[in-house]
Enzyme design. Structure first.
Site, mmCIF file in Angstrom:
data_model
loop_
_atom_site.group_PDB
_atom_site.id
_atom_site.type_symbol
_atom_site.label_atom_id
_atom_site.label_comp_id
_atom_site.label_asym_id
_atom_site.label_seq_id
_atom_site.Cartn_x
_atom_site.Cartn_y
_atom_site.Cartn_z
ATOM 1 C CD GLU A 141 31.420 37.698 17.988
ATOM 2 O OE1 GLU A 141 31.946 37.633 19.119
ATOM 3 O OE2 GLU A 141 31.656 38.607 17.172
ATOM 4 C CB THR B 194 32.841 41.518 18.952
ATOM 5 O OG1 THR B 194 32.637 40.264 19.610
ATOM 6 C CG2 THR B 194 31.628 41.877 18.126
ATOM 7 C CG ASN C 131 37.285 38.415 26.127
ATOM 8 O OD1 ASN C 131 37.845 38.930 27.072
ATOM 9 N ND2 ASN C 131 36.188 37.691 26.264
HETATM 10 S S1 SF4 Z 1 33.237 41.688 24.402
HETATM 11 FE FE1 SF4 Z 1 31.400 42.212 25.549
HETATM 12 S S2 SF4 Z 1 30.685 44.206 24.743
HETATM 13 FE FE2 SF4 Z 1 32.160 43.306 23.282
HETATM 14 S S3 SF4 Z 1 30.870 42.197 21.808
HETATM 15 FE FE3 SF4 Z 1 31.519 40.705 23.336
HETATM 16 S S4 SF4 Z 1 29.878 40.722 24.849
HETATM 17 FE FE4 SF4 Z 1 29.629 42.569 23.620
#
Ligand code: SF4
Length: 280
Positions: free
Chosen positions: A124, A160, A218
């Site tokens: 990303e 993000t 994440n």
């Molecule tokens: S975590 Fe999910 S909603 Fe948030 S930017 Fe990444 S893909 Fe998109």
């Protein structure tokens, strides 16, 4: 033993959307590939491979397949090459990732020196940098030394899936070096909700099980948040990694999962923990 799942966990909007686009495209097109894994979850990628949706890493390996762009997006250079070669493209980039790219471009055009909280080698961030000719400073940890701003006008955005805490710490440090700081919080809401839910749950359980790809930014962040709360935390991808000794003298187990972790994996982990508890 009580098992509690975080209020927000598992697939986010962007991941659901990308998987839906990918599976529909694979059904309606004869040959389909994703450029890089569609999401950072090896088990889901393997599942999709069995359904005929393969992932390739090198753009030069593409022949006459339809190319699905994954949720993290691709670099501007790769996008241009695909267009020049007249390849069939289906774009599953998450709209929030695209939004961050647009903010980055606008802030650079407006003359700000741009800082990005993120991991430089994450796809990303690589894509984000490619849209601004690598002109931003990427900081992965606001608590260690990083290059100081050269300009009085500075802007800050984030990958993000970064944590709000780190973002605020970086903003506060940058503020001491510049006259003007533009802050655009590009951390997506799904990330914020999953991080808050993990923080709350890890304050009240004995151990946390964080489920998701070891390559998932994440999910890794959720494990960091739970550990920062002082909770014993294990990051696993599947139920096979669970160990009996983790649950000795444990009364409450918290479960959370990253935005790229499918429900069937979360369910199988829960069932396995219940089974281990019953056979203790
Ligand atoms: S975590 Fe999910 S909603 Fe948030 S930017 Fe990444 S893909 Fe998109």
């Amino acid at each position: 033993m009580n098992i509690e799942t975080a209020k927000h966990s598992g697939f986010c909007f962007g991941v659901k959307r990308a998987i839906q686009i990918a599976t529909e495209t694979a059904q309606s097109h004869e040959k389909t590939v994703t450029l890089g894994p569609i999401i950072h979850n090896p088990q889901m990628v393997e599942y999709l491979q069995k359904k005929g949706l393969h992932s390739i890493d090198d753009i030069n390996d593409i022949q006459d397949e339809t190319i699905i762009i994954r949720s993290h997006g691709i670099t501007a250079d790769n996008y241009k090459k695909l267009k020049e070669q007249d390849k069939k493209i289906v774009d599953a980039t998450c709209p929030f990732v695209k939004k961050a790219q647009e903010f980055a471009q606008k802030l650079i055009e407006d003359g700000y020196q741009l800082y990005i909280l993120g991991e430089k080698n994450h796809p990303e961030v690589e894509a984000l940098l490619s849209y601004i000719d690598d002109t931003a400073v990427v900081v992965s940890n606001p608590d260690i030394e990083f290059p100081k701003p050269r300009k009085g006008r500075v802007a800050l955005i984030a990958q993000t899936t970064q944590s709000e805490d780190k973002f605020e710490r970086l903003a506060s440090r940058l503020l001491s070096y510049c006259e003007e700081l533009q802050i655009v919080k590009t951390i997506c809401n799904a990330t914020i909700l999953r991080q808050e839910a993990t923080r709350n749950l890890s304050q009240k359980v004995d151990i946390m099980i964080v489920i998701g790809g070891k390559n998932s930014a994440n999910t890794t962040r959720l494990a960091e948040i739970a550990r920062a709360e002082g909770c014993k935390t294990y990051h696993i991808e599947t139920q096979e990694e669970l160990k009996d000794e983790w649950f000795e003298d444990v009364e409450t187990v918290g479960i959370t999962a990253g935005a790229s972790t499918p429900n069937w994996i979360i369910h199988s982990v829960k069932e396995k923990i219940k089974e281990m508890n019953e056979t203790k």
